[in-house]
Design a protein around this motif. Sequence first.
Motif, mmCIF file in Angstrom:
data_model
loop_
_atom_site.group_PDB
_atom_site.id
_atom_site.type_symbol
_atom_site.label_atom_id
_atom_site.label_comp_id
_atom_site.label_asym_id
_atom_site.label_seq_id
_atom_site.Cartn_x
_atom_site.Cartn_y
_atom_site.Cartn_z
ATOM 1 N N LEU A 85 54.265 -67.448 -114.541
ATOM 2 C CA LEU A 85 53.494 -66.742 -115.562
ATOM 3 C C LEU A 85 54.362 -65.724 -116.296
ATOM 4 O O LEU A 85 54.305 -65.623 -117.530
ATOM 5 N N LEU A 86 55.166 -64.978 -115.554
ATOM 6 C CA LEU A 86 56.027 -63.970 -116.174
ATOM 7 C C LEU A 86 57.058 -64.605 -117.097
ATOM 8 O O LEU A 86 57.314 -64.102 -118.190
ATOM 9 N N ARG B 121 54.810 -74.820 -124.604
ATOM 10 C CA ARG B 121 53.873 -75.933 -124.825
ATOM 11 C C ARG B 121 53.546 -76.646 -123.514
ATOM 12 O O ARG B 121 52.387 -76.987 -123.259
ATOM 13 N N GLU B 122 54.552 -76.864 -122.669
ATOM 14 C CA GLU B 122 54.328 -77.509 -121.374
ATOM 15 C C GLU B 122 53.388 -76.668 -120.510
ATOM 16 O O GLU B 122 52.488 -77.202 -119.866
ATOM 17 N N PHE B 123 53.607 -75.354 -120.513
ATOM 18 C CA PHE B 123 52.746 -74.454 -119.751
ATOM 19 C C PHE B 123 51.298 -74.585 -120.215
ATOM 20 O O PHE B 123 50.383 -74.709 -119.401
ATOM 21 N N LEU B 124 51.091 -74.565 -121.502
ATOM 22 C CA LEU B 124 49.729 -74.656 -122.042
ATOM 23 C C LEU B 124 49.087 -75.999 -121.725
ATOM 24 O O LEU B 124 47.891 -76.065 -121.421
ATOM 25 N N GLU B 125 49.882 -77.067 -121.776
ATOM 26 C CA GLU B 125 49.355 -78.394 -121.449
ATOM 27 C C GLU B 125 48.969 -78.491 -119.975
ATOM 28 O O GLU B 125 47.995 -79.159 -119.624
ATOM 29 N N GLU B 126 49.718 -77.826 -119.102
ATOM 30 C CA GLU B 126 49.450 -77.884 -117.672
ATOM 31 C C GLU B 126 48.336 -76.931 -117.247
ATOM 32 O O GLU B 126 47.807 -77.035 -116.143
ATOM 33 N N TRP B 127 47.977 -75.983 -118.105
ATOM 34 C CA TRP B 127 47.002 -74.983 -117.720
ATOM 35 C C TRP B 127 45.648 -75.589 -117.381
ATOM 36 O O TRP B 127 44.949 -75.103 -116.485
ATOM 37 N N ASP B 128 45.256 -76.661 -118.048
ATOM 38 C CA ASP B 128 43.987 -77.319 -117.715
ATOM 39 C C ASP B 128 43.991 -77.792 -116.269
ATOM 40 O O ASP B 128 42.982 -77.683 -115.568
ATOM 41 N N ASP B 129 45.139 -78.304 -115.804
ATOM 42 C CA ASP B 129 45.248 -78.733 -114.409
ATOM 43 C C ASP B 129 45.099 -77.542 -113.464
ATOM 44 O O ASP B 129 44.437 -77.634 -112.428
#
Length: 106
Positions: free
Chosen positions: A9-10, A82-90
Amino acid sequence: MDIQLKKGLLETCVLAVLKKGDSYGYQIIRDISTCIEMTESTLYPILKRLEGAACLTTYSVEHNGRLRKYYRITDAGRSRIREFLEEWDDVMQVYHFIEEADGYEA
């Protein structure tokens, strides 16, 4: 908070700050502090890791007779966001699963 989760997150918060524009250590800490607490001893290893991963580059600018190191996000850093945001749903799916189990009374 789990140390590995907080680390991810940081790192993403640092990249998000730099996506708004180039910045230096103290200012990055001030910008992030609106969302999560961070110290210099936490920030600088993160910056070093992100630089090693080619997520950011550095340059120096003279300020009040001293060199100030600035950080700039790269395309790899933008991709990491972008990868972080895509994985956030998981992540949220797992959160809701745990939340539901915690509310379960056997």
